[in-house]
Motif scaffolding. Structure first.
Motif, mmCIF file in Angstrom:
data_model
loop_
_atom_site.group_PDB
_atom_site.id
_atom_site.type_symbol
_atom_site.label_atom_id
_atom_site.label_comp_id
_atom_site.label_asym_id
_atom_site.label_seq_id
_atom_site.Cartn_x
_atom_site.Cartn_y
_atom_site.Cartn_z
ATOM 1 N N VAL A 12 1.287 -1.467 0.557
ATOM 2 C CA VAL A 12 0.034 0.004 -0.105
ATOM 3 C C VAL A 12 1.019 0.565 -0.283
ATOM 4 O O VAL A 12 1.653 1.305 0.906
ATOM 5 C CB VAL A 12 -0.872 -0.152 1.451
ATOM 6 N N GLU A 37 -1.294 -1.242 -4.588
ATOM 7 C CA GLU A 37 -2.388 -0.493 -4.109
ATOM 8 C C GLU A 37 -1.807 1.024 -4.317
ATOM 9 O O GLU A 37 -0.346 1.263 -2.968
ATOM 10 C CB GLU A 37 -3.069 -0.842 -3.189
ATOM 11 N N THR A 39 -2.379 4.786 -3.131
ATOM 12 C CA THR A 39 -3.753 5.641 -2.066
ATOM 13 C C THR A 39 -3.900 6.517 -2.278
ATOM 14 O O THR A 39 -3.175 7.102 -3.005
ATOM 15 C CB THR A 39 -3.223 5.909 -0.362
ATOM 16 N N ARG A 41 -4.611 9.528 -1.861
ATOM 17 C CA ARG A 41 -4.652 10.325 -0.603
ATOM 18 C C ARG A 41 -3.045 11.524 -1.162
ATOM 19 O O ARG A 41 -3.103 12.441 -0.097
ATOM 20 C CB ARG A 41 -3.155 9.944 0.713
ATOM 21 N N GLY A 64 -6.258 3.060 -4.198
ATOM 22 C CA GLY A 64 -6.637 2.719 -3.001
ATOM 23 C C GLY A 64 -7.090 3.824 -1.666
ATOM 24 O O GLY A 64 -7.257 5.212 -2.410
ATOM 25 N N THR A 65 -7.788 3.870 -0.214
ATOM 26 C CA THR A 65 -8.643 4.766 -0.249
ATOM 27 C C THR A 65 -9.314 5.316 -1.595
ATOM 28 O O THR A 65 -9.567 6.255 -1.186
ATOM 29 C CB THR A 65 -7.561 6.622 -0.118
ATOM 30 N N PRO A 86 -11.482 1.441 2.009
ATOM 31 C CA PRO A 86 -11.542 1.696 3.644
ATOM 32 C C PRO A 86 -12.986 0.739 4.018
ATOM 33 O O PRO A 86 -12.291 0.203 5.793
ATOM 34 C CB PRO A 86 -10.790 3.128 3.985
ATOM 35 N N LYS A 125 -11.634 -6.312 1.824
ATOM 36 C CA LYS A 125 -10.697 -5.437 2.327
ATOM 37 C C LYS A 125 -10.951 -5.853 4.656
ATOM 38 O O LYS A 125 -12.639 -5.355 4.296
ATOM 39 C CB LYS A 125 -9.984 -4.167 2.416
ATOM 40 N N PHE A 127 -10.838 -3.655 7.614
ATOM 41 C CA PHE A 127 -9.106 -2.855 8.048
ATOM 42 C C PHE A 127 -10.157 -2.050 8.620
ATOM 43 O O PHE A 127 -11.429 -2.049 8.774
ATOM 44 C CB PHE A 127 -9.726 -1.875 6.469
ATOM 45 N N THR A 153 -5.946 -5.672 6.291
ATOM 46 C CA THR A 153 -5.197 -4.335 5.925
ATOM 47 C C THR A 153 -4.936 -3.165 7.148
ATOM 48 O O THR A 153 -6.519 -3.146 7.648
ATOM 49 C CB THR A 153 -5.170 -3.483 4.389
ATOM 50 N N GLY A 154 -3.703 -3.451 7.301
ATOM 51 C CA GLY A 154 -3.865 -1.919 8.395
ATOM 52 C C GLY A 154 -2.930 -2.346 10.242
ATOM 53 O O GLY A 154 -3.274 -3.298 10.866
ATOM 54 N N GLY A 155 -1.534 -2.375 10.567
ATOM 55 C CA GLY A 155 -1.218 -2.686 11.039
ATOM 56 C C GLY A 155 -0.413 -3.547 10.686
ATOM 57 O O GLY A 155 -0.002 -4.406 12.138
ATOM 58 N N ILE A 156 -0.816 -4.263 9.909
ATOM 59 C CA ILE A 156 0.298 -5.502 9.573
ATOM 60 C C ILE A 156 1.946 -4.960 9.345
ATOM 61 O O ILE A 156 2.102 -4.004 8.519
ATOM 62 C CB ILE A 156 -0.254 -6.606 8.286
ATOM 63 N N ARG A 157 2.794 -5.960 9.198
ATOM 64 C CA ARG A 157 4.129 -5.687 9.208
ATOM 65 C C ARG A 157 4.861 -7.477 8.648
ATOM 66 O O ARG A 157 3.663 -8.744 8.975
ATOM 67 C CB ARG A 157 5.451 -5.326 10.102
ATOM 68 N N GLY A 175 0.065 -3.669 3.248
ATOM 69 C CA GLY A 175 0.778 -2.811 4.369
ATOM 70 C C GLY A 175 1.488 -1.928 3.724
ATOM 71 O O GLY A 175 2.035 -2.212 2.732
ATOM 72 N N THR A 176 2.157 -0.938 3.960
ATOM 73 C CA THR A 176 2.716 0.054 3.823
ATOM 74 C C THR A 176 4.710 -0.268 4.515
ATOM 75 O O THR A 176 5.329 0.697 4.098
ATOM 76 C CB THR A 176 2.548 1.481 5.157
HETATM 77 O O1 LIG Z 1 -6.099 4.107 2.257
HETATM 78 C C1 LIG Z 1 -6.474 3.449 3.021
HETATM 79 O O2 LIG Z 1 -7.577 3.253 1.583
HETATM 80 C C2 LIG Z 1 -6.866 2.540 3.325
HETATM 81 O O3 LIG Z 1 -7.309 1.364 3.789
HETATM 82 C C3 LIG Z 1 -5.284 2.637 4.725
HETATM 83 C C4 LIG Z 1 -3.961 1.512 4.784
HETATM 84 O O4 LIG Z 1 -4.554 0.267 4.558
HETATM 85 C C5 LIG Z 1 -3.331 1.369 5.679
HETATM 86 O O5 LIG Z 1 -2.952 2.887 5.667
HETATM 87 C C6 LIG Z 1 -1.950 0.859 5.454
HETATM 88 O O6 LIG Z 1 -1.304 1.255 6.579
HETATM 89 P P1 LIG Z 1 -0.266 0.240 7.366
HETATM 90 O O7 LIG Z 1 -1.203 0.247 9.327
HETATM 91 O O8 LIG Z 1 1.013 1.079 7.995
HETATM 92 O O9 LIG Z 1 0.214 -0.734 6.985
#
Ligand SMILES: O=C(O)C(=O)C[C@H](O)[C@H](O)COP(=O)(O)O
Length: 205
Positions: A12, A37, A39, A41, A64-65, A86, A125, A127, A153-157, A175-176
């Motif tokens: 991401v 993906e 975003t 943003r 994404g986003t 999201p 997804k 999230f 997705t979100g907080g995964i490493r 993940g980012t």
């Molecule tokens: O922008 C979007 O559509 C999202 O859903 C947000 C991303 O999935 C998270 O920003 C992942 O970020 P990490 O937690 O750093 O991997």
């Protein structure tokens, strides 16, 4: 073959400088992660998608986003091959269904998952994966709703991705962590390629 099954990890990415888009995508593809993906943003996100779609043929580039029907239209126009949101609203899902490209609508609760499953949408997804309950939550959803599969997705490493990938209702994770801001700022694409290689190997474990 669906978006969930093309690669174990979907990078991401947040692109601030459009000039980084193509070398960044090339590094991820070279490392073994072709599904990317971008975003929506940043101001240049749509330009970045357009450039990657035109210049990196081996990448499967998505947006994404994606939050509104207007985002759907703009992403498809830019050449996005898939869409990720999201969360979901009725008008957003309608626009995604009508877009003609694959998409992963966001959901975080059993009710949201059921609402999408009711419309025949079974690839979602999850999230924000970590804060929403992580591996334990997905494991619990697999009991009553086994037909729905996720890209959490979100907080995964890198360290936590294998626990998600081991679940039967997880196809891939997002993940980012593959594209650290410092590496992008300094143009350290070799580092990004190494991170991608490491993550791509999770698919073989
Ligand atoms: O922008 C979007 O559509 C999202 O859903 C947000 C991303 O999935 C998270 O920003 C992942 O970020 P990490 O937690 O750093 O991997």
């Amino acid at each position: 073959m669906t978006i969930l099954d093309l690669a174990p990890v979907v990078p991401v990415v947040v692109i601030d400088d459009v000039e980084t888009a193509v070398p960044l995508a090339r590094a991820l593809v070279a490392g073994g992660l072709p599904v990317i993906e971008v975003t929506l943003r940043t101001a240049c996100a749509l330009d970045a998608i357009e450039r990657i779609a035109a210049e990196v043929p081996d990448a499967v580039i998505g947006a994404g986003t994606v939050r509104t029907p207007a985002d759907v239209a703009a992403s498809v126009k830019a050449g996005a091959g898939f869409l990720v949101s999201p969360g979901t609203t009725p008008s957003l899902v309608d626009a995604m269904v009508d877009s003609g490209v694959p998409f992963l609508p966001g959901a975080a609760t059993a009710s949201e998952v059921l609402a999408l499953a009711e419309r025949g949408l079974t690839e979602l997804k999850f999230f924000p994966a970590g804060p929403a309950g992580g591996v334990a939550y997905l494991k619990a959803l697999a009991g009553p709703i086994p037909e729905v599969r996720f890209c959490p997705t979100g907080g995964i490493r890198l360290e936590t991705a294998p626990d998600y990938l081991a679940l039967p209702n997880v196809g891939c994770v997002g993940g980012t962590w593959l594209t650290p801001a410092a590496a992008l700022a300094t143009g350290d694409y070799a580092h990004i390629q190494n991170l991608a290689t490491e993550a791509a190997a999770l698919g073989r474990s």
